[in-house]
Design a protein around this motif. Sequence first.
Motif, PDB file in Angstrom:
ATOM      1  N   ASP A 187       0.820  -1.199   0.000  1.00  0.00           N
ATOM      2  CA  ASP A 187       0.000   0.000   0.000  1.00  0.00           C
ATOM      3  C   ASP A 187       0.860   1.258   0.000  1.00  0.00           C
ATOM      4  O   ASP A 187       0.524   2.260  -0.619  1.00  0.00           O
ATOM      5  CB  ASP A 187      -0.898  -0.042   1.253  1.00  0.00           C
ATOM      6  N   LEU A 188       1.978   1.206   0.702  1.00  0.00           N
ATOM      7  CA  LEU A 188       2.853   2.376   0.798  1.00  0.00           C
ATOM      8  C   LEU A 188       3.969   2.341  -0.245  1.00  0.00           C
ATOM      9  O   LEU A 188       4.917   3.138  -0.170  1.00  0.00           O
ATOM     10  CB  LEU A 188       3.448   2.470   2.203  1.00  0.00           C
ATOM     11  N   ALA A 189       3.877   1.410  -1.187  1.00  0.00           N
ATOM     12  CA  ALA A 189       4.826   1.344  -2.296  1.00  0.00           C
ATOM     13  C   ALA A 189       6.264   1.182  -1.816  1.00  0.00           C
ATOM     14  O   ALA A 189       7.182   1.836  -2.301  1.00  0.00           O
ATOM     15  CB  ALA A 189       4.695   2.587  -3.183  1.00  0.00           C
ATOM     16  N   ILE A 190       6.436   0.296  -0.831  1.00  0.00           N
ATOM     17  CA  ILE A 190       7.813   0.023  -0.422  1.00  0.00           C
ATOM     18  C   ILE A 190       8.137  -1.467  -0.572  1.00  0.00           C
ATOM     19  O   ILE A 190       9.211  -1.901  -0.160  1.00  0.00           O
ATOM     20  CB  ILE A 190       8.092   0.478   1.036  1.00  0.00           C
TER      21      ILE A 190
ATOM     22  N   LEU B 249      14.980   9.427   1.108  1.00  0.00           N
ATOM     23  CA  LEU B 249      14.352   9.910   2.326  1.00  0.00           C
ATOM     24  C   LEU B 249      12.838   9.682   2.318  1.00  0.00           C
ATOM     25  O   LEU B 249      12.249   9.270   3.322  1.00  0.00           O
ATOM     26  CB  LEU B 249      14.647  11.409   2.444  1.00  0.00           C
ATOM     27  N   ALA B 250      12.217   9.931   1.176  1.00  0.00           N
ATOM     28  CA  ALA B 250      10.765   9.786   1.087  1.00  0.00           C
ATOM     29  C   ALA B 250      10.369   8.336   1.344  1.00  0.00           C
ATOM     30  O   ALA B 250       9.373   8.060   2.027  1.00  0.00           O
ATOM     31  CB  ALA B 250      10.275  10.233  -0.283  1.00  0.00           C
ATOM     32  N   THR B 251      11.164   7.403   0.833  1.00  0.00           N
ATOM     33  CA  THR B 251      10.882   5.988   1.064  1.00  0.00           C
ATOM     34  C   THR B 251      11.085   5.655   2.541  1.00  0.00           C
ATOM     35  O   THR B 251      10.320   4.876   3.122  1.00  0.00           O
ATOM     36  CB  THR B 251      11.820   5.132   0.197  1.00  0.00           C
ATOM     37  N   GLN B 252      12.095   6.246   3.140  1.00  0.00           N
ATOM     38  CA  GLN B 252      12.324   6.014   4.574  1.00  0.00           C
ATOM     39  C   GLN B 252      11.125   6.499   5.387  1.00  0.00           C
ATOM     40  O   GLN B 252      10.706   5.840   6.328  1.00  0.00           O
ATOM     41  CB  GLN B 252      13.585   6.749   5.040  1.00  0.00           C
ATOM     42  N   GLN B 253      10.585   7.633   4.984  1.00  0.00           N
ATOM     43  CA  GLN B 253       9.421   8.141   5.711  1.00  0.00           C
ATOM     44  C   GLN B 253       8.222   7.220   5.530  1.00  0.00           C
ATOM     45  O   GLN B 253       7.464   6.972   6.466  1.00  0.00           O
ATOM     46  CB  GLN B 253       9.075   9.544   5.223  1.00  0.00           C
ATOM     47  N   ARG B 254       8.053   6.691   4.307  1.00  0.00           N
ATOM     48  CA  ARG B 254       6.929   5.758   4.084  1.00  0.00           C
ATOM     49  C   ARG B 254       7.141   4.491   4.898  1.00  0.00           C
ATOM     50  O   ARG B 254       6.195   3.896   5.398  1.00  0.00           O
ATOM     51  CB  ARG B 254       6.796   5.454   2.599  1.00  0.00           C
ATOM     52  N   THR B 255       8.417   4.098   5.057  1.00  0.00           N
ATOM     53  CA  THR B 255       8.704   2.943   5.908  1.00  0.00           C
ATOM     54  C   THR B 255       8.280   3.249   7.339  1.00  0.00           C
ATOM     55  O   THR B 255       7.711   2.390   8.026  1.00  0.00           O
ATOM     56  CB  THR B 255      10.207   2.621   5.862  1.00  0.00           C
ATOM     57  N   GLU B 256       8.536   4.455   7.748  1.00  0.00           N
ATOM     58  CA  GLU B 256       8.157   4.853   9.106  1.00  0.00           C
ATOM     59  C   GLU B 256       6.628   4.795   9.261  1.00  0.00           C
ATOM     60  O   GLU B 256       6.113   4.341  10.281  1.00  0.00           O
ATOM     61  CB  GLU B 256       8.670   6.261   9.400  1.00  0.00           C
ATOM     62  N   ILE B 257       5.932   5.253   8.241  1.00  0.00           N
ATOM     63  CA  ILE B 257       4.465   5.201   8.294  1.00  0.00           C
ATOM     64  C   ILE B 257       3.997   3.749   8.326  1.00  0.00           C
ATOM     65  O   ILE B 257       3.123   3.373   9.116  1.00  0.00           O
ATOM     66  CB  ILE B 257       3.851   5.948   7.096  1.00  0.00           C
ATOM     67  N   ALA B 258       4.608   2.916   7.497  1.00  0.00           N
ATOM     68  CA  ALA B 258       4.221   1.500   7.455  1.00  0.00           C
ATOM     69  C   ALA B 258       4.460   0.834   8.800  1.00  0.00           C
ATOM     70  O   ALA B 258       3.633   0.081   9.310  1.00  0.00           O
ATOM     71  CB  ALA B 258       5.021   0.775   6.368  1.00  0.00           C
ATOM     72  N   ARG B 259       5.610   1.149   9.378  1.00  0.00           N
ATOM     73  CA  ARG B 259       5.952   0.587  10.682  1.00  0.00           C
ATOM     74  C   ARG B 259       4.900   0.969  11.718  1.00  0.00           C
ATOM     75  O   ARG B 259       4.487   0.171  12.556  1.00  0.00           O
ATOM     76  CB  ARG B 259       7.324   1.126  11.076  1.00  0.00           C
ATOM     77  N   ALA B 260       4.453   2.218  11.627  1.00  0.00           N
ATOM     78  CA  ALA B 260       3.431   2.683  12.569  1.00  0.00           C
ATOM     79  C   ALA B 260       2.095   2.002  12.296  1.00  0.00           C
ATOM     80  O   ALA B 260       1.379   1.616  13.213  1.00  0.00           O
ATOM     81  CB  ALA B 260       3.292   4.193  12.479  1.00  0.00           C
ATOM     82  N   LEU B 261       1.781   1.827  11.024  1.00  0.00           N
ATOM     83  CA  LEU B 261       0.482   1.226  10.677  1.00  0.00           C
ATOM     84  C   LEU B 261       0.383  -0.218  11.148  1.00  0.00           C
ATOM     85  O   LEU B 261      -0.650  -0.632  11.672  1.00  0.00           O
ATOM     86  CB  LEU B 261       0.246   1.306   9.165  1.00  0.00           C
TER      87      LEU B 261
END
Lengths: 504, 355
Positions: free
Chosen positions: A127-130, A143-155
């Motif tokens: 869903d977060l394209a990672i 960096l943008a991918t790292q942030q999406r990873t952070e969001i995924a981790r939170a989700l």
Amino acid sequence: MSASGFAAGRGVEIRGLRKVYGDTIALDELDLWARPGEILGVVGPNGAGKSTMVKILAGEEPATAGEIEVDGQPWSTQFGTERVAIVHQEAQLFPNLSVADNIVIGREGRRILRRRTTAAERAVMADLAISDVANEQLQNVPLATQQRTEIARALVRDAFVFLFDEPNSALTADESADLFRRMHALADAGHVVILVSHRLAEIVAHCARVAVLRDGRCRRIIEGEDLTQEVVAKELVVGHEATTGGAAARDVKDAVALELVDWTHTRRAFSEVDLQVRSGETVAIVGVEGSGARELVRSIAGFEPARGRMTVFGSAGGPDESTGYVAADRTQSLFGNLTIGDNLVVRLRREITGFAGSLRRDRMLAKAREARDTYQIKARGLGAAVASLSGGNQQKLAIAAAMTERPGILVLEEPTRGVDVGSKRDIYLHMQRYAEDGHAVVIFCTEITEVFEAAGRVHVMSDGRISAPLQVNHTDVESLAADVTRLERHHVRGSRAASASATT
Amino acid sequence: MTSSTTTAPAPDHAPTPPPAGAGQRARAGAASALRVGGLILSVFAVGVVYEILSGGSFFGLDNLLGILRATSTVAILGLGFLLVLIVGEIDLSFGNLYGLSASLMAVSWILWDWPVWVAIPFTFLVAAGWGAFNAFFTTVAKIPSFIATLGSSTLILGFTLLITNSNSYNPAYPPGPHVIDAGQLSAFTAISNEPLPFNFPMQGVWLIAAALIFWFLLSRSIFGFRLIAIGGNPAAARLARIPVRKYKFVAFITCSVMACFAALLDFSFIGSTQPNAGQTLLFPTFAAVIIGGASLSGGRGTVIGTVTGALLLAVLVNGIAILAAGPFVQQMVVGSVTIGAVVLDQLTQRRRATS
């Protein structure tokens, strides 16, 4: 997401939140309500308490007083650490682990062997394209991918509250646009989404409501028709009482101290900057993080690499002893192992030495005394440790140490960051006197109030470009804020702000 | 925006604020005086214990002067090393550089048939060059000095073994066809053996001279002032336009030159060289400087502290020798005392920080 079960809830309600550090009040009876399903914008000058609020919500710092409720239930530290996610400009993850491991780690339960991602986790990643970079080391992805990873981790941890703290300072326009889409998606899924930012255009474009924080309180919630950049910009400075009354605005006709022509950062943080600063005047460079303003100011002092033509007092060449510089961060300007007196004279050389490089303690003492008295540093004694000074006096000390050297050009980065009102007034006064003595002063500011107090002219930086100068001869700070905002908007047109202004 | 929280002002309970000016560096001065006082007290206490245990053979003049001589090697090495520590770096190569210096002097003098007054300056140049080499890798190539000097230390040892063929040399007994000029030999031997009144050791005189020069450099010159500032906050020093790199070069080069100087004195005193002689000096020197109050993180350290630190170690070692406890016990004692000194330092630092 499982969080949708909370959609009917009331979200996060903060009432009377207080946080006191020593003698500094970071939060003073903060009231704020963040509803699920919307992006709540939070703006405020430095020191308004934004970061403190974020840290308290995430359980990183205890509050001094006040209460927080989540869907009517009292907030707990456990909730903060488990279900509140902070997304910073830089991901706070494990750079040496793969993207997938960053999502898995800490969720192994009692397993001893490493495990692979579960189907649910893979779905979130897709869903977060990672998914494509799942096996890349985190530090090797953008960096943008790292942030999406952070969001995924939170989700996958079932986070309910997402705090975005200046998340896109270092992102490209496309990456920013994508991040905002993700934020809207999170809000639509019923999460509480809070965006803390200095970028008014984006705040106005993406937030349903914007809370303006000042001095640890929520001064106003702006929504609906009122939600424009001008209103927010004014609200940020309204009620600010002039301390020096903008006396810095003078018509200066002295010689040109500094001239930049076609000045371009080697890593392109700014490009093709033309700038003139005369002796006797104070010029402010304003810009949000990532605009290149900070880098420009540092390059003037010679601490960022740049190309182009720099003329200092009529002679070409790089910055040298004639340019003094004080960093915004006091850990980069003070020597904790030296006494206050020694800190004041550490930049001097000829004035404090005698035969064969021997120190003239008498002259050091005289200089230090003079500086302490001139710059009104309230210290127990010149022999006391730097740490014994209050924050405001530390900052005065840092600036006084640079002024003691009497450089022809003085470059100050955020000269009053994190400083109390009284010290601010003193610092502005000393800056003004220093300029009036025939020196050129260049300051990097993030606050319009600081421009109003200290500068005679201001340039706005955005996306690495510098605006035309604006004379600071306003009678009140609100009109200056409006002018600066207009200048920035006008100047940015066509670049990054395109996506943002399209919706305004 | 929480930068306002960085430093909580220290509670204001200083009994009487020292008068401005007289208070200048009172704090730092008091702390260092306390440490040196404590060290001298420990030296005496240890001496008294040995005096009792050994039945009165510690406080003899000969033994005390012997201790001074034994102090000098570690103290001279320590003075050079102190500069590197203060500027916020570390040097692990001075021990082996000590070995190389003595060996290179011997080899160039004895095997290459150079006059000793050429061999000595040449060796000093090589040592200085090695200091510059360490500084180059630390400041220009930006390798942590710990690794850079650990590597260069091993490199030096290998090089020393290579040029000496792992042999010892004694100019009084030159090998094979080589001949040593008697005048040169006696002049060389006199460097550390010149007879002085009361049998005062010549090395003690060199140590006192070196300590005075270093005291001037560190406490009374702009060089020391800036060196200490750099060690306290390298980032701030750079932004204040203090030439950080230049100072680091000077510190590393001085450390190497002092290692060479200590080697010269010991070679002159003992009369022979050992290629790996410096290996056993690295830790005691390190210990002396740390016991003397220098901070491993830079920005703090004094000459008097370093010299008394070396003195304390020399006394401990001397006592162990008197009691015939053996070299193994000696190592155990030096290790424990060093750890103890650092623990004590941490505790007092913490108390000062919170007071």
